[in-house]
Design an enzyme around this catalytic site. Sequence first.
Site, PDB file in Angstrom:
ATOM      1  N   ASP A 160       0.786  -1.243   0.000  1.00 20.63           N
ATOM      2  CA  ASP A 160       0.000   0.000   0.000  1.00 20.63           C
ATOM      3  C   ASP A 160       0.818   1.295   0.000  1.00 20.63           C
ATOM      4  OD1 ASP A 160      -2.003  -1.891   0.222  1.00 20.63           O
ATOM      5  OD2 ASP A 160      -2.812  -1.167   2.114  1.00 20.63           O
ATOM      6  N   LYS A 217      -7.095  -4.998  -2.860  1.00 22.52           N
ATOM      7  CA  LYS A 217      -7.868  -5.514  -1.722  1.00 22.52           C
ATOM      8  C   LYS A 217      -8.778  -4.417  -1.190  1.00 22.52           C
ATOM      9  CE  LYS A 217      -4.115  -4.333   1.361  1.00 22.52           C
ATOM     10  NZ  LYS A 217      -4.821  -3.238   2.044  1.00 22.52           N
ATOM     11  N   CYS A 239      -2.088  -2.745   7.676  1.00 18.45           N
ATOM     12  CA  CYS A 239      -1.954  -3.687   6.559  1.00 18.45           C
ATOM     13  C   CYS A 239      -0.671  -4.510   6.603  1.00 18.45           C
ATOM     14  CB  CYS A 239      -2.138  -2.954   5.241  1.00 18.45           C
ATOM     15  SG  CYS A 239      -3.860  -2.406   5.065  1.00 18.45           S
TER      16      CYS A 239
HETATM   17  C1  VGL Z   1      -4.777   0.678   5.688  1.00 20.41           C
HETATM   18  C2  VGL Z   1      -6.373   1.541   7.054  1.00 20.41           C
HETATM   19  C3  VGL Z   1      -7.313   1.441   6.051  1.00 20.41           C
HETATM   20  C4  VGL Z   1      -3.343   0.276   5.512  1.00 20.41           C
HETATM   21  C5  VGL Z   1      -5.696   0.558   4.671  1.00 20.41           C
HETATM   22  O1  VGL Z   1      -2.863   0.213   4.362  1.00 20.41           O
HETATM   23  O2  VGL Z   1      -2.673   0.024   6.550  1.00 20.41           O
HETATM   24  N1  VGL Z   1      -5.119   1.149   6.874  1.00 20.41           N
HETATM   25  N2  VGL Z   1      -6.961   0.952   4.861  1.00 20.41           N
END
Ligand code: VGL
Length: 212
Positions: free
Chosen positions: A17, A115, A160
């Site tokens: 991410d 995701k 994540c």
């Molecule tokens: C994430 C919160 C919501 C992350 C993704 O990548 O850690 N955290 N969506």
Amino acid sequence: MPALTTDDTTDALLVIDVQNDFCPKGALAVPKGDEVVPVVNRLIPRFAHVLLTQDWHPPGHRSFASAHAGKRPFETTELSYGTQVLWPDHCVQGTEGADFRRDLQYGKAELIIRKGFRLEIDSYSAFFENDRRTPTGLSGYLRTRGFKRLFMAGLATDFCVNYSAVDGAALGFEVVVLEDGCRAIDLVGSLAAAKDAMTKAGVTLATSGAVL
Ligand code: VGL
Ligand code: ZN
């Protein structure tokens, strides 16, 4: 001398991410999130196989506080699968916020696994959605490609990265989290809890120096 010798056949780097919305000025900015980019850019050439995850929510996703009347970001709510932290709208499919950081040198990535695309279910982990049952398909991909050890870096350490690392270890992969290649959101002790969970799950916490 790097402390860990990497194996071009059985090791993969999983970059989690590294998207605009998780960096400063983004919708769900992780403090100093952009600082992972130079670390990840040094790691990428050291691995024969690089895989990325991309948080990828439809508009109105149930993990967004805006989808719940009277709720604000960072509060929690009960969804069908349990307690869910509510986030600012972030990483909406096809928006600039969902794009990878422009300076991330990810051209050689062999897989981008998206995701969080089911409206009703969030997905922190690269392996299972937050109902803890719905698979993303990543474990089958990794197994069929013969990967045994995963090095992880990215955002956010306590969400994540943590969920992906713990699930990866539970599925039988050797997991090494490169901590200086990660940054945390750190909501009320979530970073300390995440490190504890990863350690208990048998995840190795190391720094990028171990492989560079
Ligand atoms: C994430 C919160 C919501 C992350 C993704 O990548 O850690 N955290 N969506
Ligand atoms: Zn998200």
